[in-house]
Design an enzyme around this catalytic site. Structure first.
Site, mmCIF file in Angstrom:
data_model
loop_
_atom_site.group_PDB
_atom_site.id
_atom_site.type_symbol
_atom_site.label_atom_id
_atom_site.label_comp_id
_atom_site.label_asym_id
_atom_site.label_seq_id
_atom_site.Cartn_x
_atom_site.Cartn_y
_atom_site.Cartn_z
ATOM 1 C CB SER A 194 -0.975 -0.056 1.190
ATOM 2 O OG SER A 194 -1.982 0.903 1.072
ATOM 3 C CG ASP B 247 -7.499 -2.853 -1.979
ATOM 4 O OD1 ASP B 247 -7.989 -2.090 -1.120
ATOM 5 O OD2 ASP B 247 -6.289 -3.084 -2.083
ATOM 6 C CG HIS C 120 -5.765 -2.477 1.620
ATOM 7 N ND1 HIS C 120 -5.375 -2.022 0.376
ATOM 8 C CD2 HIS C 120 -5.019 -1.780 2.529
ATOM 9 C CE1 HIS C 120 -4.444 -1.085 0.531
ATOM 10 N NE2 HIS C 120 -4.208 -0.929 1.819
#
Length: 197
Positions: free
Chosen positions: A82, A148, A175
């Site tokens: 991320s 996600d 995620h």
């Protein structure tokens, strides 16, 4: 697999730097599992301990990643999650002179603002010239999910396009968070093992 490494380079993974994302520590999600799995294979792995993970500050995060990475070389890989992805890309983009990185794996990677996380807008105001990094990075892979809630698949696909990277999809992983059941991520090991054959 998009790669510009030689066959010899592909067999020489010796060190991996794992960069967490927003709100995560070195012991969050799948990071300890990956570190330990790599250690079992004889590969040195470090998970970067990012300062104030719930209140990311650009300079502090980049400094922590820069310190952990040191001077990249063809036997070093970086695995990010991320927000750790754009942080690592910025650190790489700031390296002066000639350098080489064996590979880069971005899990839920993105570079622009996220509608689901407007509190990160200040961190994301400056983009990175990802395209310019391509010649210096041997293997480039973006791993995304199909559900996600924070990083839209299109954002990861766009980053993959900019990096001329392979895309690998892990269905139903959200995620890639522990609270979503992701405490191990064998797909990352699969990507790395392709290089260790």
């Amino acid at each position: 697999m998009k790669t510009s490494t030689t066959l010899e380079d592909a067999h020489s993974i010796r060190r991996i730097v794992i960069v967490p994302g927003y709100g995560a520590t070195a012991v969050s999600h799948w990071f300890p599992w990956l570190r330990d799995s790599l250690a079992d294979s004889g590969i040195e792995a470090i998970v970067v301990d990012l300062p104030t993970p719930n209140d990311p500050q650009t300079s502090a995060w980049e400094s922590a990643v820069r310190s952990a990475l040191g001077t990249p070389d063809a036997s070093t890989w970086v695995v990010t999650h991320s927000l750790g992805g754009i942080t690592a890309l910025r650190v790489l983009a700031a390296i002066a002179g000639e350098w080489r990185l064996g590979g880069l794996v971005l899990v839920s990677g993105f570079t622009g603002p996220l509608a689901a996380l407007p509190l990160l807008d200040a961190f994301l105001t400056a983009d990175v010239h990802a395209e310019l990094l391509v010649p210096n990075i041997g293997v480039r892979v973006v791993i995304r999910s199909d559900n996600d809630a924070f990083v839209p698949p299109s954002a990861s696909e766009q980053l993959a396009h900019r990096l001329d990277a392979e895309v690998a999809i892990q269905p139903g992983a959200g995620h890639f968070l522990a609270d979503g059941g992701v405490t191990a991520l064998p797909l990352v090991l699969d990507v790395l093992r392709l290089q260790l054959r």
